[in-house]
Design an enzyme around this catalytic site. Sequence first.
Site, PDB file in Angstrom:
ATOM      1  N   VAL A  84      37.493  44.167  40.747  1.00 58.52           N
ATOM      2  CA  VAL A  84      37.589  45.582  41.092  1.00 58.52           C
ATOM      3  C   VAL A  84      38.988  45.905  41.615  1.00 58.52           C
ATOM      4  O   VAL A  84      39.449  45.307  42.591  1.00 58.52           O
ATOM      5  CB  VAL A  84      36.534  45.958  42.147  1.00 58.52           C
ATOM      6  CG1 VAL A  84      36.645  47.447  42.504  1.00 58.52           C
ATOM      7  CG2 VAL A  84      35.137  45.621  41.656  1.00 58.52           C
ATOM      8  N   LYS A  85      39.634  46.860  40.960  1.00 60.22           N
ATOM      9  CA  LYS A  85      40.961  47.304  41.379  1.00 60.22           C
ATOM     10  C   LYS A  85      40.809  48.514  42.307  1.00 60.22           C
ATOM     11  O   LYS A  85      40.103  49.466  41.991  1.00 60.22           O
ATOM     12  CB  LYS A  85      41.808  47.680  40.168  1.00 60.22           C
ATOM     13  CG  LYS A  85      42.065  46.518  39.231  1.00 60.22           C
ATOM     14  CD  LYS A  85      42.752  46.958  37.955  1.00 60.22           C
ATOM     15  CE  LYS A  85      44.138  47.503  38.192  1.00 60.22           C
ATOM     16  NZ  LYS A  85      44.819  47.817  36.908  1.00 60.22           N
ATOM     17  N   VAL A  86      41.517  48.461  43.435  1.00 58.39           N
ATOM     18  CA  VAL A  86      41.461  49.534  44.430  1.00 58.39           C
ATOM     19  C   VAL A  86      42.894  49.924  44.790  1.00 58.39           C
ATOM     20  O   VAL A  86      43.717  49.040  45.072  1.00 58.39           O
ATOM     21  CB  VAL A  86      40.707  49.073  45.699  1.00 58.39           C
ATOM     22  CG1 VAL A  86      40.646  50.189  46.720  1.00 58.39           C
ATOM     23  CG2 VAL A  86      39.303  48.599  45.344  1.00 58.39           C
TER      24      VAL A  86
END
Length: 211
Positions: A84-86
Amino acid sequence: MAFYIDSADRSVIEELWESRAFQGVTTNPTILARAGLRQSDLPELHRWLTEMGVGTFYAQVVGTTTETMLESAMELRALDPVIVKVPATAAGFQAAATLVGDGAQVLLTAVYHPAQGLLARDMGIQGVAPYVGRMTDAGRPGVAAVSQLQQAIGAEPTRILAASLRSVDDIAALAAAGVPDFTVGEAVARAMLHDELTLRALDEFEAASAG
């Protein structure tokens, strides 16, 4: 060291993946839009990549608040496996910390300064993606800044995934500084796989063998 394909274009991914030089695929909302896709298309893209044998897939949350990012992350995590990219905003740091605490694999993205990467390291976030080319476009020393970040992080578990790369020379310089991972768009990927001088040498080899 690992290289990833920074694209959501199936024809580009398929061609580059066949080279067997890449370890996975990275995406974000901008990359999806360039391929004519939306966030809702991620499950189908993930399914297609999985069928093709792509085992590592990065997908980015949407939203500007911690709450909306976490809601988006919940949908992404249902894809499994996914990293997951944040984004590296205040809300993003909070969302990333929550996700890491919940056992998710997280990459802090849109990093523009080494200090953001140091925060990520100290928070236990597994990866950071500095935008090398965009740093340089903004008047900041992209390659030097990311090299500095790698020196500061050292052998910590947090890994740098260099993004927004504009040339193979940038990759070589960052690799020499110890940066372990890179995600590359179509143009840079092709430049890595099809160096002009290598192709010229191949022509010479073929001509000599025919003689």
